[in-house]
Design a protein around this motif. Structure first.
Motif, mmCIF file in Angstrom:
data_model
loop_
_atom_site.group_PDB
_atom_site.id
_atom_site.type_symbol
_atom_site.label_atom_id
_atom_site.label_comp_id
_atom_site.label_asym_id
_atom_site.label_seq_id
_atom_site.Cartn_x
_atom_site.Cartn_y
_atom_site.Cartn_z
ATOM 1 N N GLU A 1 0.817 -1.214 0.000
ATOM 2 C CA GLU A 1 0.000 0.000 0.000
ATOM 3 C C GLU A 1 0.850 1.263 0.000
ATOM 4 O O GLU A 1 0.464 2.256 -0.590
ATOM 5 N N ARG B 1 1.651 -2.556 4.373
ATOM 6 C CA ARG B 1 0.788 -3.733 4.236
ATOM 7 C C ARG B 1 0.894 -4.310 2.822
ATOM 8 O O ARG B 1 0.746 -3.607 1.829
ATOM 9 N N VAL C 1 -0.398 -6.191 -0.317
ATOM 10 C CA VAL C 1 -1.719 -6.384 -0.913
ATOM 11 C C VAL C 1 -1.683 -7.332 -2.104
ATOM 12 O O VAL C 1 -2.719 -7.674 -2.656
ATOM 13 N N HIS D 1 -4.462 -9.725 -3.366
ATOM 14 C CA HIS D 1 -5.058 -10.592 -2.359
ATOM 15 C C HIS D 1 -5.304 -9.733 -1.125
ATOM 16 O O HIS D 1 -4.473 -9.688 -0.221
ATOM 17 N N SER D 2 -6.390 -9.002 -1.112
ATOM 18 C CA SER D 2 -6.723 -8.166 0.045
ATOM 19 C C SER D 2 -8.222 -8.280 0.293
ATOM 20 O O SER D 2 -8.950 -8.889 -0.492
ATOM 21 N N HIS D 3 -8.689 -7.688 1.392
ATOM 22 C CA HIS D 3 -10.123 -7.770 1.664
ATOM 23 C C HIS D 3 -10.921 -6.889 0.706
ATOM 24 O O HIS D 3 -12.102 -7.091 0.515
ATOM 25 N N GLU D 4 -10.273 -5.884 0.059
ATOM 26 C CA GLU D 4 -10.970 -5.027 -0.901
ATOM 27 C C GLU D 4 -11.018 -5.647 -2.294
ATOM 28 O O GLU D 4 -12.019 -5.537 -2.994
ATOM 29 N N TYR D 5 -9.902 -6.265 -2.709
ATOM 30 C CA TYR D 5 -9.789 -6.760 -4.078
ATOM 31 C C TYR D 5 -9.179 -8.155 -4.110
ATOM 32 O O TYR D 5 -8.272 -8.457 -3.346
ATOM 33 N N SER D 6 -9.673 -8.955 -5.031
ATOM 34 C CA SER D 6 -9.109 -10.275 -5.258
ATOM 35 C C SER D 6 -9.153 -10.519 -6.761
ATOM 36 O O SER D 6 -10.219 -10.536 -7.362
ATOM 37 N N SER E 1 -11.967 -9.297 -9.254
ATOM 38 C CA SER E 1 -12.468 -7.937 -9.057
ATOM 39 C C SER E 1 -12.160 -7.034 -10.248
ATOM 40 O O SER E 1 -12.772 -5.992 -10.413
#
Length: 183
Positions: free
Chosen positions: A76, A83, A85, A111-116, A142
């Motif tokens: 990020e 972090r 991502v 590979h994050s909670h917002e985007y995959s 995504s």
């Protein structure tokens, strides 16, 4: 005579059903905005760390390099402790005869909670400049059907192009989607 009466009733019923359907059918969904949804992202490509120190794995030594194969971390922020991502992977043939090869692709996988998913960036016409503007040619998850621009800006001016960290700014369009993109 009976046939004529049945025929008239059928014509009246058919006309009435067409009028009723026209009056009570839902209107087609119209898009007020003909522009596809946009998404702007900003990430950093970090060099891998060796044994806890600051030494890096060079991707290849540039003068003898026949192909540049790399596997880097996406974060990020600009610090290598930011972090994680995703990852950046690529296979680029810098040789003149392969400069426009379809193999020259950079894959950004998230590979994050917002985007995959992943984004494919076409690395044709690389000039080894401090700032490169490349085309996004597709994606998965995504980022399915993504198109747009990826701007790679070198953040470490004193390091060679092959070993530098990069700031990536993505401007993505999703022409096949009408709903809003998260983020």
């Amino acid at each position: 005579m009976l046939c004529r009466i049945i025929y008239c009733i059928a014509v009246i019923l058919a006309t009435a059903s067409v009028i009723l359907l026209a009056l009570f059918s839902p209107l087609p969904h119209r898009k007020n905005n003909h522009n596809p949804p946009l998404l702007a992202l900003s990430f950093y490509i970090q060099q891998p760390q060796v044994g806890g120190g600051s030494a890096t794995h060079p991707a290849a030594s540039p003068p003898e390099a026949r192909a540049l194969i790399f596997h880097r971390t996406l974060t990020e922020g600009p610090e290598n402790t930011s972090r994680v991502v995703g990852k950046a992977q690529g296979f680029i043939i810098p040789v003149e005869s392969f400069a426009h090869s379809a193999f020259n692709i950079i894959y950004l996988t998230f590979h994050s909670h917002e985007y995959s998913g992943s984004i494919s960036v076409q690395a044709k016409n690389l000039g080894h400049k401090e700032k490169e503007q490349l085309a996004v040619v597709g994606g998965t998850g995504s980022f399915a059907f993504a198109r747009g621009l990826a701007v790679f800006a070198q953040t470490d001016r004193e390091i060679s192009n092959f070993d530098a960290n990069y700031h990536i700014k993505l401007r993505l369009e999703f022409p096949n989607r009408s709903q809003n993109i998260p983020g």
